[in-house]
Design an enzyme around this catalytic site. Structure first.
Site, PDB file in Angstrom:
ATOM      1  N   ASN A 193      -5.265 -27.090  -7.517  1.00  0.00           N
ATOM      2  CA  ASN A 193      -6.492 -27.153  -8.309  1.00  0.00           C
ATOM      3  C   ASN A 193      -6.295 -26.831  -9.787  1.00  0.00           C
ATOM      4  OD1 ASN A 193      -8.919 -27.594  -6.340  1.00  0.00           O
ATOM      5  ND2 ASN A 193      -7.512 -26.186  -5.319  1.00  0.00           N
ATOM      6  N   LYS A 291      -2.914 -30.161   3.405  1.00  0.00           N
ATOM      7  CA  LYS A 291      -2.450 -30.754   2.151  1.00  0.00           C
ATOM      8  C   LYS A 291      -1.238 -30.005   1.604  1.00  0.00           C
ATOM      9  CE  LYS A 291      -2.031 -33.001  -1.554  1.00  0.00           C
ATOM     10  NZ  LYS A 291      -0.827 -32.249  -1.896  1.00  0.00           N
ATOM     11  N   HIS A 311      -6.261 -37.376  -6.583  1.00  0.00           N
ATOM     12  CA  HIS A 311      -6.013 -38.740  -7.064  1.00  0.00           C
ATOM     13  C   HIS A 311      -5.881 -39.710  -5.896  1.00  0.00           C
ATOM     14  CE1 HIS A 311      -5.499 -37.093 -11.045  1.00  0.00           C
ATOM     15  NE2 HIS A 311      -4.498 -36.327 -10.638  1.00  0.00           N
TER      16      HIS A 311
END
Length: 413
Positions: A193, A291, A311
């Site tokens: 992040n 992730k 993205h």
């Protein structure tokens, strides 16, 4: 002048106050002289004065206000009362002290139970769609579409192939770029992040405080220093409070499980080709989600895992490769099954680079008809699939921070 009668004299004497007498010197003068105090009899007992009720009540109030004076002697027990033994203070007689001595043990047990529950919940959630798509009827992308997307992006940004040897960069954090699995995991957490610029600041600042490299002494120093010290060191990278707790907690769990600061045994799993075992091992750690684990597997362990960051999530939605409402984890489960293994590394890296550089495909960009990727898939996407969910990262951070502190990467590679 008439003389006084004896009877009249006697009456006058009787009427004189008791405090008056006639001195011998002034007898003849007929004058009365007051008696002096020292002339009164010393041993004369004074009559007790009668006290009214108000004075008596005031004395009683005064007695009650005064603190009681302990007597030196104890009252002897009555013959009918049973004998009392002296009170002896023992360790067992203080439940508070006993509870305090075991407080740390209970805290550790509670923490282990909570971690076990969270670990079981994550593994159960992951196992639901391991090696299968949560959208079995959603048949995109096809292998042909994946090859077409790679060819277009490779022409725009160059070929991207997995390096033969993994090297840990010294001038940036990277994401999973380290031959050490533990170092790769920490680097990935730092990149969560935030931008590459900020994650690099955090990495360099941390190295300045604790030193660089992958050594037991360095990890021990970070773990012993605690989250507060680490938070101060990585503050410029963003979300320092959350990331510091995640990193310190990972180090503690690794040390408790294996007795050393190392996860390199996962490299042995890579040699056997057991991707699922490596994935389950990584997400079992508090603070590590699919992730983050996928990034470590893809860039460090060398497995074919299609990591989904902001993205990738945005561009695959734009291309119509996932349902519009699919979450990050659902998108990962779907694309990891649909995309051929040989293209997972290259497509991930190219999607991330294109999502950063293309004016039309980056966050908030609008289609102008110039993007080659959009033109290659024109007519195969829906407008709603190109929309982005900008608040997904923030909502996820808040949710996972409250429950298990599991962040996802927004900037990878």
């Amino acid at each position: 002048m008439a003389k006084n009668s004896p009877k009249a004299g006697a009456d006058s004497v009787a009427r004189r106050p008791a405090s008056l007498r006639r001195s011998a010197r002034n007898v003849g003068k007929g004058e009365d002289v007051r008696i002096k105090k020292e002339d009164a009899a010393v041993n004369t007992l004074a009559a007790p004065t009668r006290r009214n009720k108000r004075a008596w009540a005031e004395d009683e109030e005064t007695k009650e206000a005064e603190p009681p004076v302990k007597s030196a002697k104890r009252l002897s027990p009555s013959p009918s009362a049973p004998p009392t033994s002296p009170r002896v203070k023992t360790e067992a007689s203080s439940p508070r002290k006993k509870a305090g001595s075991s407080k740390n043990e209970r805290t550790k047990e509670d923490r282990e139970d909570k971690e076990a529950d969270l670990r079981a919940k994550k593994l159960k959630s992951y196992a639901q769609f391991a090696n299968k798509s949560p959208f079995p009827d959603f048949l995109r992308p096809t292998p042909e579409e994946c090859n077409r997307a790679y060819e277009v992006l490779a022409l725009l940004h160059g070929e991207r192939q997995r390096p033969e040897k993994v090297a840990a960069p010294v001038d940036r954090a990277g994401c999973g770029d380290s031959p050490s699995v533990l170092d790769a995991l920490v680097r990935t957490v730092l990149s969560q992040n935030t931008s590459n610029k900020n994650s690099t600041r955090a990495k360099l600042d941390m190295d300045e405080v604790y030193g660089s490299g992958d050594s037991q002494e360095r990890w021990e120093q970070i773990a012993a220093g605690g989250p507060a010290k680490l938070e101060k060191a990585i503050a410029r990278g963003g979300l320092g409070g959350v990331k510091s707790r995640v990193i310190v907690d990972i180090l503690r769990q690794v040390k408790e499980r294996y007795g050393t600061y190392s996860l390199d045994h996962l490299l042995q799993l890579e040699a056997s080709g057991d991707d699922e075992e490596a994935m389950r091992e990584l997400i079992s750690f508090r603070g590590v989600g699919p992730k983050t684990a996928s990034c470590v597997l893809l860039f460090c362990v060398g497995r074919d895992s299609f990591a989904v960051d902001t993205h990738v999530h945005r561009l695959t939605g734009m291309l119509g490769w996932r349902p519009p409402t699919a979450s990050r984890d659902e998108t990962f489960a779907h694309l990891d099954v649909r995309i051929p293994d040989a293209l997972k590394y290259g497509l991930h890296v190219l999607f991330v680079e294109h999502g950063r550089k293309c004016p039309e495909c980056k966050a908030g960009g609008k289609s102008l008809g110039q993007c080659e990727l959009r033109r290659a898939f024109k007519g195969k996407k829906a407008d709603e699939q190109a929309k982005e969910t900008p608040d997904e990262d923030t909502d996820m951070i808040k949710r996972e921070t409250n429950e298990e502190i599991d962040l996802e990467t927004s900037e990878v590679k």
